[in-house]
Design an enzyme around this catalytic site. Sequence first.
Site, PDB file in Angstrom:
ATOM      1  CG  ASN A  31      -1.739   1.253   1.356  1.00 18.12           C
ATOM      2  OD1 ASN A  31      -1.773   2.068   0.428  1.00 18.12           O
ATOM      3  ND2 ASN A  31      -2.404   1.439   2.491  1.00 18.12           N
ATOM      4  CD1 TRP A  32       3.899   1.260  -2.408  1.00 21.31           C
ATOM      5  CD2 TRP A  32       3.679   1.914  -4.539  1.00 21.31           C
ATOM      6  NE1 TRP A  32       4.720   0.481  -3.178  1.00 21.31           N
ATOM      7  CE2 TRP A  32       4.609   0.848  -4.493  1.00 21.31           C
ATOM      8  CE3 TRP A  32       3.388   2.487  -5.781  1.00 21.31           C
ATOM      9  CZ2 TRP A  32       5.247   0.358  -5.635  1.00 21.31           C
ATOM     10  CZ3 TRP A  32       4.017   1.985  -6.909  1.00 21.31           C
ATOM     11  CH2 TRP A  32       4.940   0.939  -6.839  1.00 21.31           C
ATOM     12  CE  LYS A  33      -0.180   3.336   4.689  1.00 21.05           C
ATOM     13  NZ  LYS A  33      -0.038   3.418   6.129  1.00 21.05           N
ATOM     14  CG  HIS A 116      -5.735   2.095   5.164  1.00 22.24           C
ATOM     15  ND1 HIS A 116      -5.295   2.995   6.101  1.00 22.24           N
ATOM     16  CD2 HIS A 116      -4.733   1.201   4.993  1.00 22.24           C
ATOM     17  CE1 HIS A 116      -4.059   2.668   6.469  1.00 22.24           C
ATOM     18  NE2 HIS A 116      -3.703   1.570   5.810  1.00 22.24           N
ATOM     19  CD  GLU A 118      -2.913   5.653   6.653  1.00 24.79           C
ATOM     20  OE1 GLU A 118      -2.902   5.662   5.408  1.00 24.79           O
ATOM     21  OE2 GLU A 118      -2.000   5.142   7.334  1.00 24.79           O
ATOM     22  CD  GLU A 187      -3.310  -2.270   7.242  1.00 23.09           C
ATOM     23  OE1 GLU A 187      -2.189  -2.490   6.796  1.00 23.09           O
ATOM     24  OE2 GLU A 187      -3.976  -1.277   6.933  1.00 23.09           O
ATOM     25  N   GLY A 193       2.740   2.450  10.857  1.00 26.45           N
ATOM     26  CA  GLY A 193       3.741   3.518  10.773  1.00 26.45           C
ATOM     27  C   GLY A 193       4.445   3.835  12.081  1.00 26.45           C
ATOM     28  CB  SER A 232       5.303  -1.627  12.109  1.00 27.72           C
ATOM     29  OG  SER A 232       4.935  -0.300  12.390  1.00 27.72           O
ATOM     30  N   GLY A 253       3.100  -1.020   4.211  1.00 31.41           N
ATOM     31  CA  GLY A 253       3.165   0.398   3.860  1.00 31.41           C
ATOM     32  C   GLY A 253       4.610   0.818   3.607  1.00 31.41           C
ATOM     33  N   GLY A 254       5.215   1.444   4.587  1.00 31.56           N
ATOM     34  CA  GLY A 254       6.558   2.023   4.447  1.00 31.56           C
ATOM     35  C   GLY A 254       7.588   1.111   3.788  1.00 31.56           C
TER      36      GLY A 254
HETATM   37  P1  13P Z   1       3.212   0.578   7.593  1.00 29.61           P
HETATM   38  O1  13P Z   1       3.709  -0.736   7.036  1.00 29.61           O
HETATM   39  O2  13P Z   1       3.982   1.759   7.093  1.00 29.61           O
HETATM   40  O3  13P Z   1       3.105   0.523   9.089  1.00 29.61           O
HETATM   41  O4  13P Z   1       1.722   0.783   7.038  1.00 29.61           O
HETATM   42  C1  13P Z   1       0.827  -0.243   7.151  1.00 29.61           C
HETATM   43  C2  13P Z   1      -0.392   0.073   6.389  1.00 29.61           C
HETATM   44  O5  13P Z   1      -1.139   0.968   6.751  1.00 29.61           O
HETATM   45  C3  13P Z   1      -0.661  -0.698   5.165  1.00 29.61           C
HETATM   46  O6  13P Z   1      -1.946  -0.483   4.709  1.00 29.61           O
END
Ligand code: 13P
Length: 274
Positions: A31-33, A116, A118, A187, A193, A232, A253-254
């Site tokens: 997930n590149w956000k 998600h 967010e 999640e 994050g 994470s 994500g990251g």
């Molecule tokens: P991180 O891997 O950066 O914690 O993000 C997780 C995420 O929200 C994937 O959708």
Amino acid sequence: MEKKEIESLVRKHIESKFSDRDRKEYIVAANWKMNMSAKEIRRFIGEIKEEKIPNYLKTVIFPPYPYLPIFQEMLRYDRIIYGAQDVAKEEQGAYTGEVSAAMLADCGCSYTLVGHSERRGYYAETPGIVAKKAAAALRYHIKPVICIGETLEDRQNNRYRDVLKIQLDAVRQEIGDVLSECVIAYEPVWAIGTGVIPELVQIEETHHFIHELLVSYTGISERASKILYGGSVNEKNVKDIAAVHFVDGFLIGGASLKAGSFINILRLLNVDGR
Ligand code: 13P
């Protein structure tokens, strides 16, 4: 226990999990956000296309909307698949800024994230809205990855099961048994994050709880149910989490933003390649 012993134990776990000939598919999703540029994406796709990824590791990338056509162009005949980070709950019409499921299908998406944390947190998406989005995606044969998760407060007050149930119940009310065709991404909001992951036993207990809910709703088998872990995940912890029962993949994500680290994660999960 020595670090080496733990390593070999974890490896054995992963190998036994993937040992049968007809292995259960494992989903590794990025997930590149709101990150990456067209140039970076072309380079990333170029690198990942060179990687030999075994069939049981399904690789799915979720870029921002405007870059979907790059995927359509560069991954047309590739096994790596892609999807959107969100979808409109409406079919079409006067909904400025929204992107419909039909448009995603047009861009070759076979998956989409919905709900998600967010989106739920910053854009006030309720469980009901998320459920409608999942339904909209399914109408166009796009597989929704339904993200669920509790806040730290919910976890500390031991309310996390109620929260997860509310989030899943809403989807079930909207789409019924078809829920068994969706992917669930657990999640925990407090792990996103932050560099903090739950204890492995907490992950197992929660995934088991989600699996049992899915069984009670749809009668799904353990083999068919797909529950990803997100929050994470990185090269250091991915193998340990992969060994946890009821973890069927990851939403990253990251650590998915650099081709090198995402590819390393795929290699760590590739038991054939060692
Ligand atoms: P991180 O891997 O950066 O914690 O993000 C997780 C995420 O929200 C994937 O959708």
